[in-house]
Design an enzyme around this catalytic site. Structure first.
Site, PDB file in Angstrom:
ATOM      1  N   LYS A  54       0.843  -1.208   0.000  1.00 19.94           N
ATOM      2  CA  LYS A  54       0.000   0.000   0.000  1.00 19.94           C
ATOM      3  C   LYS A  54       0.876   1.256   0.000  1.00 19.94           C
ATOM      4  O   LYS A  54       0.596   2.212  -0.730  1.00 19.94           O
ATOM      5  CB  LYS A  54      -0.955  -0.017   1.211  1.00 19.94           C
ATOM      6  CG  LYS A  54      -2.061  -1.062   1.065  1.00 19.94           C
ATOM      7  CD  LYS A  54      -2.843  -1.326   2.356  1.00 19.94           C
ATOM      8  CE  LYS A  54      -3.841  -2.463   2.132  1.00 19.94           C
ATOM      9  NZ  LYS A  54      -4.587  -2.850   3.350  1.00 19.94           N
ATOM     10  N   GLN A  98      -4.517  -1.714   9.519  1.00 20.01           N
ATOM     11  CA  GLN A  98      -4.517  -3.037   8.884  1.00 20.01           C
ATOM     12  C   GLN A  98      -5.204  -4.049   9.798  1.00 20.01           C
ATOM     13  O   GLN A  98      -4.927  -4.126  10.991  1.00 20.01           O
ATOM     14  CB  GLN A  98      -3.076  -3.465   8.567  1.00 20.01           C
ATOM     15  CG  GLN A  98      -2.956  -4.750   7.760  1.00 20.01           C
ATOM     16  CD  GLN A  98      -3.555  -4.665   6.362  1.00 20.01           C
ATOM     17  OE1 GLN A  98      -3.571  -3.615   5.724  1.00 20.01           O
ATOM     18  NE2 GLN A  98      -4.076  -5.784   5.879  1.00 20.01           N
ATOM     19  N   ASP A 121     -11.061   2.963   4.181  1.00 18.60           N
ATOM     20  CA  ASP A 121     -11.431   1.547   4.110  1.00 18.60           C
ATOM     21  C   ASP A 121     -12.952   1.364   4.023  1.00 18.60           C
ATOM     22  O   ASP A 121     -13.432   0.283   3.712  1.00 18.60           O
ATOM     23  CB  ASP A 121     -10.952   0.820   5.379  1.00 18.60           C
ATOM     24  CG  ASP A 121      -9.679   0.021   5.171  1.00 18.60           C
ATOM     25  OD1 ASP A 121      -9.442  -0.420   4.042  1.00 18.60           O
ATOM     26  OD2 ASP A 121      -8.939  -0.156   6.158  1.00 18.60           O
TER      27      ASP A 121
HETATM   28  N1  GUN Z   1      -7.086  -6.786   5.880  1.00 23.91           N
HETATM   29  C1  GUN Z   1      -7.503  -7.483   4.798  1.00 23.91           C
HETATM   30  N2  GUN Z   1      -8.057  -6.652   3.900  1.00 23.91           N
HETATM   31  C2  GUN Z   1      -8.008  -5.402   4.430  1.00 23.91           C
HETATM   32  C3  GUN Z   1      -8.429  -4.121   3.988  1.00 23.91           C
HETATM   33  O1  GUN Z   1      -8.997  -3.934   2.908  1.00 23.91           O
HETATM   34  N3  GUN Z   1      -8.183  -3.088   4.830  1.00 23.91           N
HETATM   35  C4  GUN Z   1      -7.586  -3.252   6.039  1.00 23.91           C
HETATM   36  N4  GUN Z   1      -7.406  -2.186   6.805  1.00 23.91           N
HETATM   37  N5  GUN Z   1      -7.193  -4.426   6.485  1.00 23.91           N
HETATM   38  C5  GUN Z   1      -7.396  -5.494   5.687  1.00 23.91           C
END
Ligand code: GUN
Length: 297
Positions: A54, A98, A121
């Protein structure tokens, strides 16, 4: 292989190109740079990989990014004060924590502490509610939004089709259900959600025109569980031990790709399917967050 491969990498590149153009426009016309903060609590290797991906993609597209890597012993209060700091930081337009955090962390309380305008998110209840109500000018949850775009770019219209979702998580299954069932162009599906308490899952998967697998079980969906011509979207990303790989593991989806691709009309690979889309939609949401916060249309 009979199925057409849905190339998530190619679609994601196209969307990332649009995002990079938007970022450049903000810089030239408004002297603004979108900023994303990514918070990781603990040292889960898969989460570390996602967080690094990311940050790397942010840099590539011209988005300012900050990584906050916190030890697994970090307290709830410490995480909350970092969220508060990021909420008030003008350079930061998007905040992402995350998932999953370590077990002693109350994830809902952390999500609720993020300012909804910065919740890229789309996990905050306010944004989830707006999305559920079909408001299209808010954030969309990254992975389900990525799946909707993959369908669109592949020329697949879910209208009137039976979409069967495996998994009911807040990150994928539930919001996926909401987007597919929406009374709007590119949605209008009939949706069934299966989960760990569903009896005879194959009974449902065999009826799927579109099958979306998000249960976190390696190669769970077998060829005898699907009908001829099914469209398969594999959201799974599972690490399985494999001594023949240099790292000692390989990533595999929730679908037995080799055999299911002989029956399906379309299928996403793992990796290179949904994964790159999740990052592309996050970048898009970050650009959008910056525009909304600065009242730019
Ligand atoms: N863990 C798995 N997918 C995601 C996501 O799209 N965002 C976040 N913050 N954690 C994740």
């Amino acid at each position: 292989m009979k199925a057409k491969l849905i190339d998530g990498k190619a679609v994601a590149e196209q969307i990332n190109g649009e995002t990079a153009a938007g970022v450049a426009r903000l810089k030239n016309e408004h002297k603004l740079q979108p900023g994303l903060a990514v918070v990781l609590i603990g040292d889960d290797p898969a989460s570390q990989t996602y967080v690094n991906m990311k940050s790397k993609k942010s840099a590539e597209l011209g988005i300012h990014s900050e990584k906050r890597i916190l030890p697994k012993e970090t307290t709830q209060q410490e995480v909350l004060s970092i969220i508060e700091e990021l909420n008030n930081d003008k350079r930061i337009n998007g905040i992402l924590v995350q998932s999953p955090p370590p077990p002693h962390i109350d994830e809902d309380a952390i999500i609720n502490a993020i300012r909804p305008e910065k919740d890229v998110d789309c996990f905050h209840p306010e944004n989830v509610g707006r999305m559920l109500n079909g408001e299209e000018d808010g954030f969309m949850p990254c992975t389900p939004y990525g799946v909707m775009m993959l369908l669109k770019y592949s020329g697949i219209n879910p209208d009137g089709k039976h979409a069967v979702i495996l998994g009911r998580s807040n990150i994928v299954g539930k919001p996926m259900m909401a987007l597919l069932v929406q009374k709007t162009k590119g949605a209008n599906a009939t949706v069934t959600v299966c989960h760990s308490r569903t009896q005879n899952i194959a009974h449902y998967t065999k009826q799927a025109d579109i099958l979306i697998a998000a249960i976190g079980k390696p190669e769970f969906v077998k060829a005898d569980m699907v009908k001829e011509g099914v469209i398969v979207i594999d959201v799974g990303m599972n690490r399985v031990k494999d001594a023949s790989h240099p790292k000692g593991f390989r990533n595999t989806g929730d679908v037995d790709f080799k055999n299911v691709s002989e029956k399906a009309s379309y299928i996403t690979p793992v990796p290179g399917g949904v994964g790159p889309m999740t990052i592309a939609t996050l970048m898009r949401n970050t650009l959008k967050a910056c525009m909304i916060q600065n009242k730019i249309r």
